[in-house]
Design a protein around this motif. Structure first.
Motif, PDB file in Angstrom:
ATOM      1  N   MET A  54      -5.988  -5.669  10.957  1.00  0.00           N
ATOM      2  CA  MET A  54      -5.286  -6.534  11.915  1.00  0.00           C
ATOM      3  C   MET A  54      -5.580  -8.002  11.617  1.00  0.00           C
ATOM      4  N   LEU A  55      -6.788  -8.283  11.115  1.00  0.00           N
ATOM      5  CA  LEU A  55      -7.139  -9.655  10.772  1.00  0.00           C
ATOM      6  C   LEU A  55      -6.412 -10.109   9.511  1.00  0.00           C
ATOM      7  N   SER A  56      -6.188  -9.185   8.591  1.00  0.00           N
ATOM      8  CA  SER A  56      -5.394  -9.492   7.396  1.00  0.00           C
ATOM      9  C   SER A  56      -3.981  -9.908   7.796  1.00  0.00           C
ATOM     10  N   ASP A  57      -3.381  -9.133   8.682  1.00  0.00           N
ATOM     11  CA  ASP A  57      -2.035  -9.466   9.182  1.00  0.00           C
ATOM     12  C   ASP A  57      -2.032 -10.835   9.850  1.00  0.00           C
ATOM     13  N   HIS A  58      -3.050 -11.068  10.667  1.00  0.00           N
ATOM     14  CA  HIS A  58      -3.141 -12.325  11.413  1.00  0.00           C
ATOM     15  C   HIS A  58      -3.240 -13.523  10.464  1.00  0.00           C
ATOM     16  N   PHE A  59      -4.102 -13.431   9.450  1.00  0.00           N
ATOM     17  CA  PHE A  59      -4.289 -14.558   8.538  1.00  0.00           C
ATOM     18  C   PHE A  59      -3.024 -14.840   7.739  1.00  0.00           C
ATOM     19  N   ALA A  60      -2.382 -13.795   7.226  1.00  0.00           N
ATOM     20  CA  ALA A  60      -1.138 -13.999   6.481  1.00  0.00           C
ATOM     21  C   ALA A  60      -0.082 -14.641   7.377  1.00  0.00           C
ATOM     22  N   ALA A  61      -0.011 -14.214   8.627  1.00  0.00           N
ATOM     23  CA  ALA A  61       0.965 -14.798   9.561  1.00  0.00           C
ATOM     24  C   ALA A  61       0.660 -16.266   9.832  1.00  0.00           C
ATOM     25  N   ASN A  65       3.484 -18.916   8.926  1.00  0.00           N
ATOM     26  CA  ASN A  65       4.000 -19.681  10.064  1.00  0.00           C
ATOM     27  C   ASN A  65       3.227 -20.998  10.166  1.00  0.00           C
ATOM     28  N   PHE A  66       2.238 -21.055  11.029  1.00  0.00           N
ATOM     29  CA  PHE A  66       1.362 -22.224  11.107  1.00  0.00           C
ATOM     30  C   PHE A  66       0.180 -21.864  11.988  1.00  0.00           C
ATOM     31  N   PHE A  67      -0.883 -22.647  11.859  1.00  0.00           N
ATOM     32  CA  PHE A  67      -2.097 -22.402  12.652  1.00  0.00           C
ATOM     33  C   PHE A  67      -1.963 -23.104  13.996  1.00  0.00           C
ATOM     34  N   LEU A  74       3.689 -21.243   3.946  1.00  0.00           N
ATOM     35  CA  LEU A  74       2.861 -21.009   2.774  1.00  0.00           C
ATOM     36  C   LEU A  74       2.979 -19.538   2.369  1.00  0.00           C
ATOM     37  N   PRO A  75       3.005 -19.242   1.056  1.00  0.00           N
ATOM     38  CA  PRO A  75       3.235 -17.868   0.596  1.00  0.00           C
ATOM     39  C   PRO A  75       2.002 -16.970   0.724  1.00  0.00           C
ATOM     40  N   LEU A 185      -8.862 -25.628   7.537  1.00  0.00           N
ATOM     41  CA  LEU A 185      -9.245 -26.359   6.320  1.00  0.00           C
ATOM     42  C   LEU A 185      -8.114 -26.429   5.307  1.00  0.00           C
ATOM     43  N   VAL A 186      -7.384 -25.340   5.153  1.00  0.00           N
ATOM     44  CA  VAL A 186      -6.233 -25.342   4.230  1.00  0.00           C
ATOM     45  C   VAL A 186      -5.179 -26.327   4.717  1.00  0.00           C
ATOM     46  N   ASP A 187      -4.902 -26.311   6.013  1.00  0.00           N
ATOM     47  CA  ASP A 187      -3.934 -27.262   6.565  1.00  0.00           C
ATOM     48  C   ASP A 187      -4.383 -28.705   6.359  1.00  0.00           C
ATOM     49  N   MET A 188      -5.665 -28.974   6.598  1.00  0.00           N
ATOM     50  CA  MET A 188      -6.183 -30.337   6.418  1.00  0.00           C
ATOM     51  C   MET A 188      -6.071 -30.781   4.964  1.00  0.00           C
TER      52      MET A 188
END
Length: 196
Positions: A54-61, A65-67, A74-75, A185-188
């Motif tokens: 479920m966390l894998s799904d969440h992170f990819a989403a 989408n966006f945080f 992002l792919p 961090l990725v967004d920043m």
């Protein structure tokens, strides 16, 4: 019962404080790896063993989408734990290779694989990492306990985010906090905002 509830919150808080002491360097390294792969036109594949999926799904989403702030997509792909062939041919390795087969089909050199596990001995995740390594993919592994067999597969180019906890519930909670940290961090890094 209320004392037990307070103890659970205290244990969770203590686990987060312990993680906050030991993980900043590896979280920074993982976020730089993710950002660099995306800048280079690569993608992130994610998978998680059993309760971690479920966390894998969440992170990819969050990446697609966006945080917390709107930004371009992002792919990222969360690999499916249900991608089994309905063939009548028996296979003892189906559940073990469920993610590995998808990595062999979708992964390319330069892509990243982010795996989530509790103890690092989950066969589906080990098989996924082995498949990623044959594709020259960098691996980011979020794992607890002592890292298990998974830790032994990682090279100097990979990143291990090892949660300093043994209890599965505390490891899962830390995984979620770490994924949110990576997202920010990725967004920043990719989409810096001016000072407010």
């Amino acid at each position: 019962m209320q004392e037990q509830i307070k103890e659970l919150f205290t244990e969770s808080i203590q686990a987060q404080i312990a993680a906050g002491e030991v993980l900043p360097g590896v979280l920074e390294s993982a976020s730089i790896s993710i950002a660099q792969a995306l800048i280079n036109g690569n993608k992130l594949l994610c998978c998680g063993a059993s309760s971690c999926h479920m966390l894998s799904d969440h992170f990819a989403a969050l990446l697609v989408n966006f945080f917390e702030t709107e930004r371009p997509c992002l792919p990222a792909i969360s690999l499916s734990p249900q991608a089994l062939n309905l063939s009548s041919q028996p296979s003892t390795n189906r559940s073990r290779d469920i993610f590995a087969r998808q990595i062999r089909a979708l992964g390319e050199q330069g892509d990243l694989l982010l795996v989530l596990a509790i103890n690092g001995n989950e066969k589906s995740v080990i098989s996924a990492v082995e498949a990623a390594l044959t594709k020259d993919m960098t691996v980011i592994a979020l794992v607890g306990v002592d890292g298990g067999e998974l830790a032994g597969l990682l090279s100097a180019n990979d990143v291990e985010i090892r949660i300093p906890a043994k209890r599965p519930s505390r490891i899962l909670e830390s995984h979620l906090v770490n994924l949110h940290c990576l997202s920010e961090l990725v967004d920043m890094t990719l989409f810096p905002q001016g000072e407010n």
